[in-house]
Design a protein around this motif. Structure first.
Motif, PDB file in Angstrom:
ATOM      1  N   LEU A 101       0.838  -1.205   0.000  1.00  0.00           N
ATOM      2  CA  LEU A 101       0.000   0.000   0.000  1.00  0.00           C
ATOM      3  C   LEU A 101       0.870   1.251   0.000  1.00  0.00           C
ATOM      4  CD1 LEU A 101      -2.981   1.010   0.161  1.00  0.00           C
ATOM      5  CD2 LEU A 101      -2.608   1.245   2.630  1.00  0.00           C
ATOM      6  N   HIS A 102       1.932   1.249   0.799  1.00  0.00           N
ATOM      7  CA  HIS A 102       2.827   2.412   0.842  1.00  0.00           C
ATOM      8  C   HIS A 102       3.569   2.575  -0.488  1.00  0.00           C
ATOM      9  CE1 HIS A 102       2.840   1.972   5.481  1.00  0.00           C
ATOM     10  NE2 HIS A 102       1.917   2.819   5.085  1.00  0.00           N
ATOM     11  N   ALA A 103       3.959   1.467  -1.113  1.00  0.00           N
ATOM     12  CA  ALA A 103       4.617   1.546  -2.421  1.00  0.00           C
ATOM     13  C   ALA A 103       3.663   2.121  -3.465  1.00  0.00           C
ATOM     14  CB  ALA A 103       5.103   0.165  -2.849  1.00  0.00           C
ATOM     15  N   LEU A 104       2.393   1.738  -3.371  1.00  0.00           N
ATOM     16  CA  LEU A 104       1.394   2.274  -4.298  1.00  0.00           C
ATOM     17  C   LEU A 104       1.206   3.771  -4.075  1.00  0.00           C
ATOM     18  CD1 LEU A 104      -0.353   0.979  -6.505  1.00  0.00           C
ATOM     19  CD2 LEU A 104      -2.198   0.810  -4.833  1.00  0.00           C
ATOM     20  N   HIS A 105       1.255   4.182  -2.827  1.00  0.00           N
ATOM     21  CA  HIS A 105       1.159   5.616  -2.501  1.00  0.00           C
ATOM     22  C   HIS A 105       2.305   6.389  -3.137  1.00  0.00           C
ATOM     23  CE1 HIS A 105       1.871   9.022   0.488  1.00  0.00           C
ATOM     24  NE2 HIS A 105       0.721   9.313  -0.087  1.00  0.00           N
ATOM     25  N   GLU A 106       3.512   5.824  -3.042  1.00  0.00           N
ATOM     26  CA  GLU A 106       4.669   6.502  -3.627  1.00  0.00           C
ATOM     27  C   GLU A 106       4.574   6.540  -5.147  1.00  0.00           C
ATOM     28  OE1 GLU A 106       7.018   8.212  -2.015  1.00  0.00           O
ATOM     29  OE2 GLU A 106       5.725   7.803  -0.298  1.00  0.00           O
ATOM     30  N   ARG A 107       4.088   5.470  -5.751  1.00  0.00           N
ATOM     31  CA  ARG A 107       3.928   5.459  -7.205  1.00  0.00           C
ATOM     32  C   ARG A 107       2.910   6.510  -7.636  1.00  0.00           C
ATOM     33  NH1 ARG A 107       3.627   0.261 -11.108  1.00  0.00           N
ATOM     34  NH2 ARG A 107       5.847   0.495 -10.730  1.00  0.00           N
ATOM     35  N   ALA A 108       1.797   6.608  -6.918  1.00  0.00           N
ATOM     36  CA  ALA A 108       0.777   7.597  -7.250  1.00  0.00           C
ATOM     37  C   ALA A 108       1.339   9.013  -7.159  1.00  0.00           C
ATOM     38  CB  ALA A 108      -0.421   7.444  -6.324  1.00  0.00           C
ATOM     39  N   ARG A 109       2.132   9.269  -6.147  1.00  0.00           N
ATOM     40  CA  ARG A 109       2.748  10.598  -6.012  1.00  0.00           C
ATOM     41  C   ARG A 109       3.745  10.853  -7.136  1.00  0.00           C
ATOM     42  NH1 ARG A 109       4.772  11.599  -0.005  1.00  0.00           N
ATOM     43  NH2 ARG A 109       5.241  13.596  -0.964  1.00  0.00           N
ATOM     44  N   ALA A 110       4.480   9.799  -7.553  1.00  0.00           N
ATOM     45  CA  ALA A 110       5.417   9.942  -8.671  1.00  0.00           C
ATOM     46  C   ALA A 110       4.672  10.240  -9.967  1.00  0.00           C
ATOM     47  CB  ALA A 110       6.253   8.669  -8.822  1.00  0.00           C
ATOM     48  N   ASN A 111       3.412   9.786 -10.050  1.00  0.00           N
ATOM     49  CA  ASN A 111       2.577  10.081 -11.211  1.00  0.00           C
ATOM     50  C   ASN A 111       1.819  11.395 -11.067  1.00  0.00           C
ATOM     51  OD1 ASN A 111       3.184   7.869 -12.897  1.00  0.00           O
ATOM     52  ND2 ASN A 111       1.787   6.530 -11.764  1.00  0.00           N
ATOM     53  N   ASP A 112       2.179  12.173 -10.037  1.00  0.00           N
ATOM     54  CA  ASP A 112       1.611  13.506  -9.821  1.00  0.00           C
ATOM     55  C   ASP A 112       0.102  13.457  -9.566  1.00  0.00           C
ATOM     56  OD1 ASP A 112       1.944  16.246  -9.502  1.00  0.00           O
ATOM     57  OD2 ASP A 112       1.471  16.686 -11.586  1.00  0.00           O
ATOM     58  N   LEU A 113      -0.312  12.460  -8.770  1.00  0.00           N
ATOM     59  CA  LEU A 113      -1.719  12.323  -8.428  1.00  0.00           C
ATOM     60  C   LEU A 113      -1.953  12.738  -6.981  1.00  0.00           C
ATOM     61  CD1 LEU A 113      -2.400   8.818 -10.027  1.00  0.00           C
ATOM     62  CD2 LEU A 113      -2.812  11.056 -11.045  1.00  0.00           C
ATOM     63  N   GLU A 114      -3.126  13.272  -6.725  1.00  0.00           N
ATOM     64  CA  GLU A 114      -3.497  13.650  -5.366  1.00  0.00           C
ATOM     65  C   GLU A 114      -4.136  12.451  -4.678  1.00  0.00           C
ATOM     66  OE1 GLU A 114      -5.820  17.175  -5.072  1.00  0.00           O
ATOM     67  OE2 GLU A 114      -4.465  18.361  -6.332  1.00  0.00           O
ATOM     68  N   VAL A 115      -3.369  11.818  -3.806  1.00  0.00           N
ATOM     69  CA  VAL A 115      -3.851  10.672  -3.052  1.00  0.00           C
ATOM     70  C   VAL A 115      -3.481  10.879  -1.585  1.00  0.00           C
ATOM     71  CG1 VAL A 115      -3.692   9.057  -4.987  1.00  0.00           C
ATOM     72  CG2 VAL A 115      -1.721   9.390  -3.499  1.00  0.00           C
ATOM     73  N   ARG A 116      -4.162  10.126  -0.717  1.00  0.00           N
ATOM     74  CA  ARG A 116      -3.934  10.336   0.713  1.00  0.00           C
ATOM     75  C   ARG A 116      -4.020   9.004   1.447  1.00  0.00           C
ATOM     76  NH1 ARG A 116      -7.290  12.361   5.145  1.00  0.00           N
ATOM     77  NH2 ARG A 116      -9.103  12.133   3.769  1.00  0.00           N
ATOM     78  N   LEU A 117      -2.992   8.690   2.241  1.00  0.00           N
ATOM     79  CA  LEU A 117      -3.051   7.539   3.126  1.00  0.00           C
ATOM     80  C   LEU A 117      -3.923   7.889   4.321  1.00  0.00           C
ATOM     81  CD1 LEU A 117       0.646   6.266   3.151  1.00  0.00           C
ATOM     82  CD2 LEU A 117      -1.345   4.979   2.353  1.00  0.00           C
ATOM     83  N   ILE A 118      -4.863   7.013   4.644  1.00  0.00           N
ATOM     84  CA  ILE A 118      -5.803   7.326   5.718  1.00  0.00           C
ATOM     85  C   ILE A 118      -5.919   6.144   6.685  1.00  0.00           C
ATOM     86  CG2 ILE A 118      -7.113   8.976   4.346  1.00  0.00           C
ATOM     87  CD1 ILE A 118      -9.212   6.844   3.841  1.00  0.00           C
ATOM     88  N   THR A 119      -6.416   6.437   7.859  1.00  0.00           N
ATOM     89  CA  THR A 119      -6.592   5.440   8.911  1.00  0.00           C
ATOM     90  C   THR A 119      -7.891   4.652   8.687  1.00  0.00           C
ATOM     91  OG1 THR A 119      -7.851   6.941  10.311  1.00  0.00           O
ATOM     92  CG2 THR A 119      -5.430   7.004  10.521  1.00  0.00           C
ATOM     93  N   PRO A 120      -8.074   3.545   9.412  1.00  0.00           N
ATOM     94  CA  PRO A 120      -9.342   2.816   9.303  1.00  0.00           C
ATOM     95  C   PRO A 120     -10.555   3.694   9.660  1.00  0.00           C
ATOM     96  CG  PRO A 120      -7.700   1.453  10.378  1.00  0.00           C
ATOM     97  CD  PRO A 120      -7.096   2.804  10.230  1.00  0.00           C
ATOM     98  N   GLU A 121     -10.394   4.553  10.642  1.00  0.00           N
ATOM     99  CA  GLU A 121     -11.495   5.428  11.031  1.00  0.00           C
ATOM    100  C   GLU A 121     -11.847   6.395   9.913  1.00  0.00           C
ATOM    101  OE1 GLU A 121      -9.698   3.461  14.270  1.00  0.00           O
ATOM    102  OE2 GLU A 121      -8.719   4.915  12.908  1.00  0.00           O
ATOM    103  N   GLU A 122     -10.821   6.939   9.265  1.00  0.00           N
ATOM    104  CA  GLU A 122     -11.065   7.847   8.141  1.00  0.00           C
ATOM    105  C   GLU A 122     -11.680   7.096   6.957  1.00  0.00           C
ATOM    106  OE1 GLU A 122      -7.636  11.263   8.432  1.00  0.00           O
ATOM    107  OE2 GLU A 122      -6.974   9.204   8.031  1.00  0.00           O
TER     108      GLU A 122
END
Length: 395
Positions: A101-122
């Protein structure tokens, strides 16, 4: 110039539309073997307008999906086609999935996308019934009916004077020289063209070979089977819920997708189809089956991933197993909540060494262009794939 486009799915129609836009004086002909437009991959997908999270930075998929999302939204808005930007959650259901999941987050940021890692509550603020240890929220993801997009493209093409032919199958292609005009033989006669564009989807490699081009990969069909939630259980899902994908495969795993009509689809799995248009186990075409069974690339792929393949077949044959996969995402879902929906078939290009072609594959030879691998996110990217193709063509 006379342009012939083989294949009336969304990529073929978008390419023809772009040809009419860039070269309004040219003759454009679209040949489709089915009775209507978008009959196969386009008409059997989940209707997701992808943001571009999964794709390697710098790849055609990453570049054309990111631009294609914006182009598709603009096209839908201009032509009053219903769509919704609903966002989606990619959820890790146990601690072992967190590195991916963290690797996917980094890839999305490298692709200049607005993404956000969130908690289970969020995550539960978006999807109250979801189960996860963490999630990635992708706000830009949307939904649309790509069949409606195809219908509008076909309408625009007809109004512009394009020659739109359905129910006409290509049975031969010949050309005197690599850079010269081609003669396309169909079940209704012959068609002369200065430029040939092959967007035949599930049959694109066969059309290429018919035209004298040797594809670097062969298309192998994988069926994706879907269920949908019963109407009274649709409230369990508000938008789109995806698992963290296994990077070894191009398939994203069984997920939950709210459709533009309000229904909620669950799937797809991925099993080897017994025909290139094999939408069920009973649809068998011996020639297609022999083509796949004698291909060394498929055997090499199978030897490496037979456990994965066996689990997918098990999920295909057992509704309970299918429901259990969904319950990892939304525990409230059980077998009784699911009803069978239409399946789709993915045209997956596989190299002779057994590796999967992970990017769009577009081959140019003389005055021919062959789209040899265009699975998801091709529908999202279709208008930009069309621009990419047409930009390199002779005028």
């Amino acid at each position: 110039m006379r342009y012939a486009v083989i294949g009336g799915g969304i990529v073929g129609l978008a390419t023809a539309h772009e040809l009419r836009r860039v070269h309004p004086g040219a003759a454009v002909t679209v040949v489709e073997k089915e009775a209507g437009w978008g009959a196969h991959q386009t008409g059997h997908n989940s209707g997701v307008i992808h943001a571009g999270v999964y794709y390697a930075p710098g790849s055609l998929k990453a570049e054309l999906c990111r631009a294609g999302r914006r182009s598709m939204l603009d096209f839908c808005a201009e032509h009053d086609i219903p769509f919704q930007v609903c966002g989606k959650l990619i959820v890790a259901t146990d601690e072992a999935e967190l590195p991916r999941l963290h690797a996917l987050h980094e890839r999305a940021r490298a692709n200049d996308l607005e993404v956000r890692l969130i908690t289970p509550e969020e995550a539960r603020e978006y999807e109250p019934e979801v189960a996860c240890v963490a999630a990635l929220h992708v706000a830009a993801t949307g939904i649309v009916n790509f069949g409606t997009v195809c219908a509008r493209l076909a309408e625009l093409l007809e109004k512009s004077g394009a020659d739109m032919r359905t129910g006409e199958r290509v049975i031969g292609i010949r050309s005197a020289t690599a850079d010269g005009p081609v003669t396309v033989q169909t079940t209704r006669g012959e068609l002369q063209a200065d430029v040939l564009i092959n967007c035949a989807g599930l049959h694109a490699d066969r059309i290429a070979r018919m035209a004298g081009v040797h594809p670097p990969a062969r298309i192998v069909p994988f069926r994706g089977e879907y269920y949908e939630l019963r109407p009274e259980r649709r409230g369990l899902v508000r938008g789109l819920i995806y698992p963290v994908p296994d990077p070894q495969f191009p398939f994203l795993g069984v997920h939950l997708t709210k459709m533009i009509d309000g229904s909620v689809h669950a799937g797809p799995n991925a099993v080897l189809a017994l025909a290139r248009e094999g939408y069920g186990w009973s649809r068998i075409r011996p020639g297609d089956l022999l083509d796949a069974a004698t291909y060394s690339g498929l055997w090499r792929l199978g030897r490496r991933h037979w456990r994965y393949g066996a689990s997918e077949v098990g999920r295909s044959l057992s509704k309970r197993r299918f429901a259990a996969s969904l319950a990892r995402l939304v525990p409230a879902i059980g077998p009784d909540d699911l009803v069978k929906a239409e399946a789709g078939v993915r045209a997956q290009a596989i190299r002779p060494d057994g590796s999967l072609v992970d990017d769009f594959l577009i081959a140019r030879q003389g005055r021919q262009v062959h789209v040899l691998n265009a699975p998801s996110p091709a529908a999202t990217s279709s208008l930009e794939i069309a621009k990419h193709i047409v930009a390199g063509l002779p005028a």
